[in-house]
Motif scaffolding. Structure first.
Motif, PDB file in Angstrom:
ATOM      1  N   ALA A  80       0.817  -1.218   0.000  1.00  4.49           N
ATOM      2  CA  ALA A  80       0.000   0.000   0.000  1.00  4.49           C
ATOM      3  C   ALA A  80       0.845   1.259   0.000  1.00  4.49           C
ATOM      4  N   ALA A  81       0.256   2.328  -0.507  1.00  9.62           N
ATOM      5  CA  ALA A  81       0.834   3.672  -0.404  1.00  9.62           C
ATOM      6  C   ALA A  81      -0.071   4.466   0.517  1.00  9.62           C
ATOM      7  N   THR A  82       0.524   5.210   1.431  1.00  5.22           N
ATOM      8  CA  THR A  82      -0.308   5.960   2.373  1.00  5.22           C
ATOM      9  C   THR A  82       0.063   7.446   2.381  1.00  5.22           C
ATOM     10  N   PRO A  83      -0.942   8.313   2.591  1.00  3.99           N
ATOM     11  CA  PRO A  83      -0.644   9.736   2.773  1.00  3.99           C
ATOM     12  C   PRO A  83       0.074   9.956   4.108  1.00  3.99           C
ATOM     13  N   ASN A  84       0.712  11.093   4.226  1.00  2.00           N
ATOM     14  CA  ASN A  84       1.330  11.498   5.498  1.00  2.00           C
ATOM     15  C   ASN A  84       0.631  12.757   5.987  1.00  2.00           C
ATOM     16  N   VAL A  85       0.817  13.061   7.255  1.00  2.00           N
ATOM     17  CA  VAL A  85       0.107  14.219   7.816  1.00  2.00           C
ATOM     18  C   VAL A  85       0.945  14.887   8.905  1.00  2.00           C
ATOM     19  N   ILE A  86       0.881  16.206   8.948  1.00  2.00           N
ATOM     20  CA  ILE A  86       1.348  16.920  10.143  1.00  2.00           C
ATOM     21  C   ILE A  86       0.099  17.199  10.966  1.00  2.00           C
ATOM     22  N   ALA A  87       0.141  16.804  12.233  1.00  2.00           N
ATOM     23  CA  ALA A  87      -1.002  17.054  13.119  1.00  2.00           C
ATOM     24  C   ALA A  87      -0.483  17.627  14.429  1.00  2.00           C
ATOM     25  N   VAL A  88      -1.363  18.353  15.103  1.00  2.00           N
ATOM     26  CA  VAL A  88      -0.951  18.972  16.382  1.00  2.00           C
ATOM     27  C   VAL A  88      -1.946  18.624  17.475  1.00  2.00           C
ATOM     28  N   HIS A  89      -1.478  18.762  18.715  1.00  2.00           N
ATOM     29  CA  HIS A  89      -2.365  18.586  19.869  1.00  2.00           C
ATOM     30  C   HIS A  89      -3.378  19.738  19.867  1.00  2.00           C
ATOM     31  N   PRO A  90      -4.640  19.470  20.227  1.00  2.00           N
ATOM     32  CA  PRO A  90      -5.637  20.561  20.193  1.00  2.00           C
ATOM     33  C   PRO A  90      -5.235  21.745  21.069  1.00  2.00           C
ATOM     34  N   GLY A  91      -4.462  21.495  22.117  1.00  2.00           N
ATOM     35  CA  GLY A  91      -4.046  22.583  23.008  1.00  2.00           C
ATOM     36  C   GLY A  91      -2.962  23.471  22.419  1.00  2.00           C
ATOM     37  N   PHE A  92      -2.411  23.082  21.272  1.00  2.00           N
ATOM     38  CA  PHE A  92      -1.336  23.873  20.660  1.00  2.00           C
ATOM     39  C   PHE A  92      -1.877  25.212  20.151  1.00  2.00           C
ATOM     40  N   GLY A  93      -3.178  25.246  19.901  1.00  2.00           N
ATOM     41  CA  GLY A  93      -3.833  26.536  19.616  1.00  2.00           C
ATOM     42  C   GLY A  93      -3.896  26.926  18.152  1.00  2.00           C
ATOM     43  N   PRO A 140       3.959  18.718  21.082  1.00  2.00           N
ATOM     44  CA  PRO A 140       2.773  19.345  20.468  1.00  2.00           C
ATOM     45  C   PRO A 140       2.494  18.942  19.016  1.00  2.00           C
ATOM     46  N   ILE A 141       3.539  18.464  18.300  1.00  2.00           N
ATOM     47  CA  ILE A 141       3.403  18.244  16.849  1.00  2.00           C
ATOM     48  C   ILE A 141       3.853  16.826  16.503  1.00  2.00           C
ATOM     49  N   VAL A 142       3.170  16.180  15.550  1.00  2.00           N
ATOM     50  CA  VAL A 142       3.623  14.872  15.066  1.00  2.00           C
ATOM     51  C   VAL A 142       3.591  14.880  13.546  1.00  2.00           C
TER      52      VAL A 142
END
Ligand code: GLU
Length: 334
Positions: free
Chosen positions: A133-146, A211-213
């Motif tokens: 499989a090929a998968t997308p990637n994502v930058i995501a943050v904790h909701p508290g990061f604002g 805060p970020i992944v």
């Protein structure tokens, strides 16, 4: 040791006509030295911790592939060093098909490109079998990061250089490499925190430790859908139906970061062709079943299921892409 994939010729011989008996008798000793493959459970090394995308894809196919092979396929998580520890272990195994491994863009392209001393050659030390499989990637943050969108995200990082950190599946992983590329192209500065896989990286981000992944979408998506992570930008050919409000890296002007990850199966180098073909057919059969296909596609991923030759060419091409990124951006492990 080479393995016969046919029913034991000796048994067939017992049913053969008398005229063929002499030929059978001479063939039998050779046939007995080649037990049918697989002769025991097949170990599938996952070079990242449980809960990451590599683990998810491996487990989607392992049960079905084991059933098709007639022996269980047992997932063995060996995380560490951005997948390098598990890949090194696979490279040392006998080429008999009883130990296989998941190969990802991190272990076969990004990691070796940024770290020439990774301990294996991604092109010479493995036998490609099938890309699942090929998968997308994502930058995501904790909701508290604002911040909840890309513009605010970059603005915050630029006004507070060095203050924040980001979690990835490990040093030399695609998350590390792509985030370093993002930093170099956007002018933002954040500190890397490597984990043994996306599973632990996500856990710490959701818990608010980091805060970020930067992650692959299949493992991050459940946290995004339950509101525990906020998606900022994705690497995918176009916007995803699962995240229609989230732009791609291409849309925000960072096309070089807009690359998918891949998840396939390889063996140690020198795996007999008959074993390669048998494993490829079993994995294809397992991944193509409607429930497995749905589980993969529901995460925004694409089923690939290509041939060993195509997977081999893909690994080579992807390694070249990341090598160029490392050279032009002068990325280093420090
Ligand atoms: N980011 C890794 C890759 O795409 C996988 C991480 C994981 O499965 O934990 O190669």
């Amino acid at each position: 040791m080479a393995y016969s994939l046919l029913p034991t010729p000796f048994l067939a011989c017992r049913m053969a006509a008398a005229a063929a008996a002499l030929a059978c008798l001479t063939a039998a000793p050779h046939a007995q030295a080649q037990p049918a493959y697989p002769a025991k459970p097949v170990r599938l090394i996952v070079p990242f911790a449980a809960g990451g995308t590599t683990d998810i894809i491996a487990r989607v196919v392992a049960t079905g592939a084991g059933a098709a092979l007639g022996q269980p396929m047992v997932v063995d998580n060996k995380g560490g060093a951005g997948g390098a520890l598990g890949a090194q272990e696979l490279a040392r195994q006998a080429a008999d098909g009883h130990t296989l491994g998941m190969a990802t863009v991190s272990t076969t392209a990004a990691g070796p490109a940024i770290n020439p001393r990774i301990g294996y050659d991604p092109l010479a030390d493995f036998t490609p079998i099938i890309n699942i499989a090929a998968t997308p990637n994502v930058i995501a943050v904790h909701p508290g990061f604002g911040v909840r969108d890309y513009k605010a995200f970059v603005q915050l990082l630029k006004t507070q250089p060095g203050k924040h950190s980001y979690a990835t599946a490990g040093t030399g992983s695609i998350g590390h490499m792509q985030m370093e590329l993002f930093k170099s192209l956007s002018g933002a500065f954040i500190t890397h925190i490597p984990y043994r896989g996306s599973g632990p990286a996500l856990n710490d981000t959701v818990a608010g430790q980091v805060p970020i992944v930067f992650d692959n979408l299949p493992s991050a998506l459940p946290f995004i859908q339950s509101g525990r992570l906020v998606p900022i930008v994705v690497a995918a050919p176009q916007r995803l139906p699962q995240l229609p409000g989230v732009p791609t890296f291409k849309e925000v002007g960072l096309e070089p970061v807009n690359r998918m990850a891949y998840y396939g199966i390889v063996g140690p180098k020198g795996l007999p062709k008959a074993v390669v073909d048998k494993v490829a057919a079993a994995v294809r059969q397992a991944a193509d079943k409607p429930d497995a296909k749905k589980r993969i596609e529901d995460t925004g991923s694409q089923l690939i299921l290509n041939t060993p030759e195509q997977f081999s060419a893909q690994i080579r091409a992807e390694f070249d892409v990341y090598k160029r990124v490392v050279d032009t951006q002068r990325l280093t492990l420090e």
